[in-house]
Scaffold this motif. Structure first.
Motif, PDB file in Angstrom:
ATOM      1  N   THR A 162     -12.367 -23.518 -67.234  1.00 53.20           N
ATOM      2  CA  THR A 162     -11.065 -23.643 -66.773  1.00 53.20           C
ATOM      3  C   THR A 162     -10.136 -24.295 -67.749  1.00 53.20           C
ATOM      4  O   THR A 162      -8.733 -24.028 -67.920  1.00 53.20           O
ATOM      5  N   ASP A 208     -10.868 -16.777 -63.221  1.00 49.35           N
ATOM      6  CA  ASP A 208     -11.647 -18.137 -63.515  1.00 49.35           C
ATOM      7  C   ASP A 208     -12.405 -18.109 -62.196  1.00 49.35           C
ATOM      8  O   ASP A 208     -11.782 -18.169 -61.184  1.00 49.35           O
ATOM      9  N   THR A 209     -13.760 -18.474 -62.349  1.00 52.41           N
ATOM     10  CA  THR A 209     -14.572 -18.891 -61.114  1.00 52.41           C
ATOM     11  C   THR A 209     -14.317 -20.176 -60.507  1.00 52.41           C
ATOM     12  O   THR A 209     -13.568 -21.004 -61.228  1.00 52.41           O
ATOM     13  N   GLU A 255     -20.435 -20.769 -59.821  1.00 49.92           N
ATOM     14  CA  GLU A 255     -21.247 -20.434 -60.898  1.00 49.92           C
ATOM     15  C   GLU A 255     -22.594 -20.136 -60.587  1.00 49.92           C
ATOM     16  O   GLU A 255     -23.427 -20.077 -61.648  1.00 49.92           O
TER      17      GLU A 255
HETATM   18 MG    MG Z   1     -13.991 -24.166 -63.709  1.00 45.90          MG
END
Ligand code: MG
Ligand code: GDP
Length: 175
Positions: free
Chosen positions: A24, A65-66, A70
């Motif tokens: 991020t 972006d996750t 994860e």
């Molecule tokens: Mg992140």
């Protein structure tokens, strides 16, 4: 403004890798000075865009972006769908995050287009004294798996612009 700007290409790039490796922050660093950034939150995923010029063409990078997905196999196939680039990010101060790259790559290759351009990124190079993954280990893995490779610091802005420009230029070349 670029409200009426003609977009020649839209390239979807996905960020993957363990939690807390800096995905991020890399995205925030890259898009901070953008002249055209939007952000869109959907269920569990988020992307940002940045428009740039490559070879006199207007390229809109849509970087996903996750958001807390994860855990192994928690990223859905929708996340990978249509991606022409992927950045596999590890934290060079956390050996485990590098050891997990093989799984992330396997998962990526299971979902993505076979022509996807992949870059391996060792982030947090500002934390030199805490380094747990030698540069050569990253290079070796990247070479074996046919990936681009770069070490970055989102904190100090080292190689961040370069890594995104490199992957986008490579994507441009094959699209
Ligand atoms: Mg992140
Ligand atoms: P993500 O879970 O992969 O999205 O990771 P984040 O971007 O949220 O970063 C996780 C933690 O690492 C945060 O505390 C960040 O401030 C820190 N971080 C991210 N990038 C860097 C970096 O390049 N250097 C250092 N020292 N810390 C970083």
């Amino acid at each position: 403004g670029d409200y009426n700007q003609k977009i020649d290409y839209v390239f979807k790039v996905v960020l993957i890798g363990d939690s807390a490796v800096g995905k991020t922050q890399l995205l925030a660093r890259f898009t901070r000075n953008a002249f055209n950034v939007d952000s869109k939150a959907t269920i569990g995923v988020e992307f940002q865009t940045k428009t740039l010029i490559i070879d006199n063409k207007t390229v809109k990078a849509q970087i996903w972006d996750t958001a807390g997905q994860e855990r192994y196999r928690a990223v859905t196939s929708a996340y990978y769908r249509g991606a022409v680039g992927a950045m596999l990010v590890y934290d060079m101060t956390k050996r485990q995050s590098f050891d997990h790259m093989a799984r992330w790559l396997e998962e990526l290759r299971g979902h993505a287009d076979k022509n996807i351009v992949i870059m391996l990124i060792g982030n947090k190079c500002d934390l030199a004294s805490l380094r747990a993954v030698p540069t050569e280990d990253g290079e070796e893995f990247a070479q074996r798996e046919n990936l681009f490779f770069m070490e970055t610091s989102a904190l100090e802005s080292t190689n961040v612009e370069t890594c995104f420009l490199t992957i986008l230029t490579e994507i441009y070349k094959i699209n």
